[in-house]
Structures are given as structure tokens and as C-alpha cells.
Design a protein around this motif. Structure first.
Motif, PDB file in Angstrom:
ATOM      1  N   MET A 104      -7.741  -6.236   8.293  1.00 37.53           N
ATOM      2  CA  MET A 104      -6.552  -6.860   8.859  1.00 37.53           C
ATOM      3  C   MET A 104      -6.943  -7.947   9.853  1.00 37.53           C
ATOM      4  SD  MET A 104      -3.348  -5.012  10.813  1.00 37.53           S
ATOM      5  CE  MET A 104      -4.394  -4.422  12.144  1.00 37.53           C
ATOM      6  N   ASN A 105      -7.939  -7.640  10.695  1.00 35.54           N
ATOM      7  CA  ASN A 105      -8.396  -8.636  11.666  1.00 35.54           C
ATOM      8  C   ASN A 105      -9.018  -9.846  10.986  1.00 35.54           C
ATOM      9  OD1 ASN A 105      -7.574  -7.212  13.927  1.00 35.54           O
ATOM     10  ND2 ASN A 105      -9.476  -6.031  14.031  1.00 35.54           N
ATOM     11  N   SER A 112       6.695   3.769  10.018  1.00 36.23           N
ATOM     12  CA  SER A 112       5.766   2.745   9.538  1.00 36.23           C
ATOM     13  C   SER A 112       4.806   3.318   8.494  1.00 36.23           C
ATOM     14  CB  SER A 112       4.978   2.162  10.714  1.00 36.23           C
ATOM     15  OG  SER A 112       5.837   1.538  11.641  1.00 36.23           O
ATOM     16  N   VAL A 113       4.348   4.555   8.726  1.00 36.20           N
ATOM     17  CA  VAL A 113       3.449   5.204   7.763  1.00 36.20           C
ATOM     18  C   VAL A 113       4.124   5.349   6.407  1.00 36.20           C
ATOM     19  CG1 VAL A 113       2.291   7.376   7.189  1.00 36.20           C
ATOM     20  CG2 VAL A 113       2.057   6.408   9.473  1.00 36.20           C
ATOM     21  N   SER A 114       5.407   5.689   6.419  1.00 38.72           N
ATOM     22  CA  SER A 114       6.130   5.877   5.162  1.00 38.72           C
ATOM     23  C   SER A 114       6.317   4.575   4.387  1.00 38.72           C
ATOM     24  CB  SER A 114       7.499   6.511   5.436  1.00 38.72           C
ATOM     25  OG  SER A 114       8.318   5.628   6.196  1.00 38.72           O
ATOM     26  N   LEU A 115       6.238   3.428   5.085  1.00 38.66           N
ATOM     27  CA  LEU A 115       6.413   2.130   4.423  1.00 38.66           C
ATOM     28  C   LEU A 115       5.117   1.582   3.841  1.00 38.66           C
ATOM     29  CD1 LEU A 115       8.815   0.290   6.905  1.00 38.66           C
ATOM     30  CD2 LEU A 115       9.384   1.231   4.671  1.00 38.66           C
ATOM     31  N   LEU A 125       4.749   1.476   0.023  1.00 37.06           N
ATOM     32  CA  LEU A 125       5.654   0.519  -0.612  1.00 37.06           C
ATOM     33  C   LEU A 125       5.113  -0.906  -0.524  1.00 37.06           C
ATOM     34  CD1 LEU A 125       9.084   1.887   0.713  1.00 37.06           C
ATOM     35  CD2 LEU A 125       8.015   2.322  -1.510  1.00 37.06           C
ATOM     36  N   THR A 126       4.505  -1.243   0.603  1.00 36.85           N
ATOM     37  CA  THR A 126       4.024  -2.615   0.786  1.00 36.85           C
ATOM     38  C   THR A 126       2.755  -2.906  -0.018  1.00 36.85           C
ATOM     39  OG1 THR A 126       2.828  -1.901   2.768  1.00 36.85           O
ATOM     40  CG2 THR A 126       5.036  -2.805   3.076  1.00 36.85           C
ATOM     41  N   THR A 127       2.070  -1.878  -0.485  1.00 39.39           N
ATOM     42  CA  THR A 127       0.878  -2.120  -1.301  1.00 39.39           C
ATOM     43  C   THR A 127       1.240  -2.765  -2.635  1.00 39.39           C
ATOM     44  OG1 THR A 127       1.014   0.142  -2.174  1.00 39.39           O
ATOM     45  CG2 THR A 127      -0.423  -0.218  -0.279  1.00 39.39           C
ATOM     46  N   ALA A 128       2.512  -2.685  -3.025  1.00 34.00           N
ATOM     47  CA  ALA A 128       2.943  -3.292  -4.288  1.00 34.00           C
ATOM     48  C   ALA A 128       2.810  -4.811  -4.269  1.00 34.00           C
ATOM     49  CB  ALA A 128       4.387  -2.894  -4.589  1.00 34.00           C
ATOM     50  N   PHE A 129       2.773  -5.406  -3.065  1.00 31.62           N
ATOM     51  CA  PHE A 129       2.681  -6.862  -2.954  1.00 31.62           C
ATOM     52  C   PHE A 129       1.256  -7.373  -3.177  1.00 31.62           C
ATOM     53  CE2 PHE A 129       6.475  -5.782  -0.539  1.00 31.62           C
ATOM     54  CZ  PHE A 129       7.379  -6.745  -0.960  1.00 31.62           C
ATOM     55  N   THR A 130       0.312  -6.485  -3.423  1.00 26.25           N
ATOM     56  CA  THR A 130      -1.072  -6.919  -3.652  1.00 26.25           C
ATOM     57  C   THR A 130      -1.223  -7.705  -4.954  1.00 26.25           C
ATOM     58  OG1 THR A 130      -1.530  -4.770  -4.688  1.00 26.25           O
ATOM     59  CG2 THR A 130      -2.066  -5.002  -2.340  1.00 26.25           C
ATOM     60  N   VAL A 131      -0.241  -7.617  -5.847  1.00 30.39           N
ATOM     61  CA  VAL A 131      -0.312  -8.345  -7.118  1.00 30.39           C
ATOM     62  C   VAL A 131      -0.069  -9.836  -6.919  1.00 30.39           C
ATOM     63  CG1 VAL A 131       0.396  -6.319  -8.427  1.00 30.39           C
ATOM     64  CG2 VAL A 131       2.138  -7.904  -7.592  1.00 30.39           C
ATOM     65  N   LEU A 132       0.470 -10.224  -5.775  1.00 31.95           N
ATOM     66  CA  LEU A 132       0.739 -11.632  -5.509  1.00 31.95           C
ATOM     67  C   LEU A 132      -0.553 -12.353  -5.124  1.00 31.95           C
ATOM     68  CD1 LEU A 132       4.050 -11.275  -3.430  1.00 31.95           C
ATOM     69  CD2 LEU A 132       3.814 -11.809  -5.860  1.00 31.95           C
ATOM     70  N   PRO A 133      -0.664 -13.640  -5.467  1.00 34.66           N
ATOM     71  CA  PRO A 133      -1.892 -14.403  -5.153  1.00 34.66           C
ATOM     72  C   PRO A 133      -1.940 -14.897  -3.717  1.00 34.66           C
ATOM     73  CG  PRO A 133      -0.346 -15.805  -6.295  1.00 34.66           C
ATOM     74  CD  PRO A 133       0.291 -14.439  -6.265  1.00 34.66           C
ATOM     75  N   PHE A 179       2.169  -5.808   3.982  1.00 29.57           N
ATOM     76  CA  PHE A 179       1.272  -4.677   4.166  1.00 29.57           C
ATOM     77  C   PHE A 179       0.527  -4.788   5.499  1.00 29.57           C
ATOM     78  CE2 PHE A 179      -3.077  -3.000   3.839  1.00 29.57           C
ATOM     79  CZ  PHE A 179      -2.798  -1.650   3.636  1.00 29.57           C
ATOM     80  N   PHE A 180      -0.006  -5.987   5.790  1.00 30.68           N
ATOM     81  CA  PHE A 180      -0.742  -6.161   7.039  1.00 30.68           C
ATOM     82  C   PHE A 180       0.162  -5.958   8.254  1.00 30.68           C
ATOM     83  CE2 PHE A 180      -3.796  -8.905   4.503  1.00 30.68           C
ATOM     84  CZ  PHE A 180      -4.794  -7.939   4.525  1.00 30.68           C
ATOM     85  N   TRP A 181       1.418  -6.434   8.156  1.00 31.44           N
ATOM     86  CA  TRP A 181       2.337  -6.279   9.280  1.00 31.44           C
ATOM     87  C   TRP A 181       2.683  -4.806   9.499  1.00 31.44           C
ATOM     88  CZ3 TRP A 181       3.849  -8.205  13.571  1.00 31.44           C
ATOM     89  CH2 TRP A 181       5.035  -7.775  14.177  1.00 31.44           C
ATOM     90  N   VAL A 182       2.999  -4.098   8.426  1.00 32.73           N
ATOM     91  CA  VAL A 182       3.322  -2.675   8.556  1.00 32.73           C
ATOM     92  C   VAL A 182       2.102  -1.887   9.034  1.00 32.73           C
ATOM     93  CG1 VAL A 182       4.061  -0.597   7.300  1.00 32.73           C
ATOM     94  CG2 VAL A 182       5.159  -2.784   6.833  1.00 32.73           C
ATOM     95  N   LEU A 183       0.909  -2.274   8.554  1.00 34.00           N
ATOM     96  CA  LEU A 183      -0.308  -1.617   9.004  1.00 34.00           C
ATOM     97  C   LEU A 183      -0.519  -1.839  10.500  1.00 34.00           C
ATOM     98  CD1 LEU A 183      -2.906  -0.057   8.308  1.00 34.00           C
ATOM     99  CD2 LEU A 183      -3.987  -2.259   7.793  1.00 34.00           C
ATOM    100  N   PHE A 184      -0.291  -3.065  10.950  1.00 32.44           N
ATOM    101  CA  PHE A 184      -0.419  -3.365  12.373  1.00 32.44           C
ATOM    102  C   PHE A 184       0.589  -2.575  13.189  1.00 32.44           C
ATOM    103  CE2 PHE A 184       1.456  -5.865  15.866  1.00 32.44           C
ATOM    104  CZ  PHE A 184       0.399  -5.820  16.762  1.00 32.44           C
ATOM    105  N   ARG A 185       1.841  -2.507  12.714  1.00 29.94           N
ATOM    106  CA  ARG A 185       2.871  -1.779  13.453  1.00 29.94           C
ATOM    107  C   ARG A 185       2.556  -0.284  13.493  1.00 29.94           C
ATOM    108  NH1 ARG A 185       4.295  -3.428  16.946  1.00 29.94           N
ATOM    109  NH2 ARG A 185       6.378  -2.544  17.104  1.00 29.94           N
TER     110      ARG A 185
END
Length: 208
Positions: free
Chosen positions: A1-2, A83-86, A89-97, A103-109
Motif C-alpha cells: 500500500m505504501n 472495514s474488514v468486511s469490505l 468486496l474491493t478485491t474484485a477491482f483487481t481486474v482493472l488495469p 482496496f487500498f483505501w479500505v485497507l488503509f481505513r
């Protein structure tokens, strides 16, 4: 993330990554000062020193501080689990280029709320200790109380928190007291005396 955040920060102006970095800064600006305060309380902290206006009662200051700490534990525990529960769900955006910003924002939060939860629990532990010391404005110990003394229980350990009534702070508060609370000038003067960040204090006042 950093590493991802550093890459966005170094992106050339006007690029998509640079705009995403700007969006991230605006999101970070929305983080409440109370959360930043709790995150600054590490496990290594062993005592708390509180400076407050001399017109306030020491017991009132202690109850207020305990309330702030207890409220912090409740709020950040709730948001931490949310935040943990989200995260899945946000890992689904890894398919985008593009960088997976959600994901990074939810992980940070998630991490931020966890740190704030740890800090608020530590603060609650410290201010819930039975022993406390009341100092005069000059720093001389003139009173020591133990909540358990009325029951015949005495704690001889070093107090984990000290209350410091301040006449100077009291004067600054009365000087800047207005219909809408403290003025920016008064807050600025108080921050200089107490070595605080004026922007954070103003932000905290506006969030109340």
C-alpha cells in the motif's frame, strides 16, 4: 500500500495517477483529528498528563477524558469490523488495469481504525487507573486521591495520569469566548501555549 501511494505521489502533474493522488489527499483530509490522536497513543505510553482550565473540576475533566476514550473504543471497533468486511468486496477491482484504489483505501481505513482502537483502549486503561495526582499550575503536587480509599483500598503505585489546572489557559479561554465559541485568534494563542496544531484543533471544533 505504501509503495503504491509513493508511486502515485511521484506521478507527473496532470496524469491520471496524479489526479488519483489528489483524490487520496482530499480523502485523508476527512479523517477526524480524534482518530489521529488515538493513533498517536502507542502501547509504550505509561502515563497521561492533562492540562485544563483552572475553573473546571478535576473530577469532571477525568470523567470527560474517560468518556472520550470509551467512545473511541466503541466507534473504532465498529468501523474496524465494517472495514474488514469490505476488503473481500474491493478485491474484485483487481481486474482493472489501474491501481485498486478502493482496496487500498479500505485497507488503509482498516489499519487506521485498528490503530485508533488500540490507542483508545490504552487511554481508557490509563485513565481508569485508581490513582491520580492533582498538580497546581506551578507543577507542585498538592493533592492525591484514590477512588478506592473510601473502601479501605490504597494504591501506592505511581499515578498513571496527572491533572494540571492552568490559570493561563483559563484566561485565554475567557479572552476568546464569543457567541459561536472560541475565535480563531483565541484557538491560535492556545495552540501556541500548548504546542498544538491549530488546523487540527479547528477541524476538531468544526466536527463537534
Amino acid at each position: 500500500m505504501n509503495r503504491a501511494w509513493t508511486g502515485l505521489e511521484k506521478a507527473p502533474p496532470g496524469t491520471l495517477k496524479n489526479r488519483i493522488h489528489g483524490l487520496g489527499l482530499r480523502l485523508l483530509a476527512q479523517v477526524k483529528p480524534s482518530e489521529i490522536f488515538f493513533k498517536s497513543i502507542s502501547k509504550e505510553v505509561t502515563n497521561v498528563e492533562v492540562t485544563y482550565p483552572s475553573s473546571l473540576g478535576a473530577r469532571l475533566v477525568r470523567r470527560r477524558l474517560r468518556h472520550i476514550a470509551m467512545r473511541g473504543t466503541i466507534i473504532h471497533k465498529k468501523y474496524f469490523y465494517g472495514s474488514v468486511s469490505l476488503l473481500p468486496l474491493t478485491t474484485a477491482f483487481t481486474v482493472l488495469p489501474l491501481p485498486n484504489i478502493p482496496f487500498f483505501w479500505v485497507l488503509f481505513r482498516t489499519y487506521s481504525h485498528w490503530r485508533a482502537l488500540q490507542g483508545s483502549e490504552k487511554l481508557l486503561q490509563l485513565v481508569s487507573d485508581s490513582s491520580w495526582t492533582l498538580n497546581s499550575a506551578t507543577g507542585n503536587v498538592n493533592e492525591t486521591e484514590h477512588d478506592e480509599s473510601r473502601h479501605g483500598i490504597h494504591n501506592s503505585a505511581k499515578p498513571t495520569w496527572v491533572l494540571l489546572p492552568s490559570k493561563e489557559l483559563e484566561q485565554l479561554l475567557h479572552r476568546g469566548d464569543g457567541h459561536d465559541g472560541l475565535s480563531k485568534c483565541a484557538i491560535s494563542d492556545i495552540c501556541k501555549v500548548c504546542d498544538l496544531n491549530a488546523n487540527d484543533v479547528m477541524k476538531y471544533r468544526d466536527s463537534m
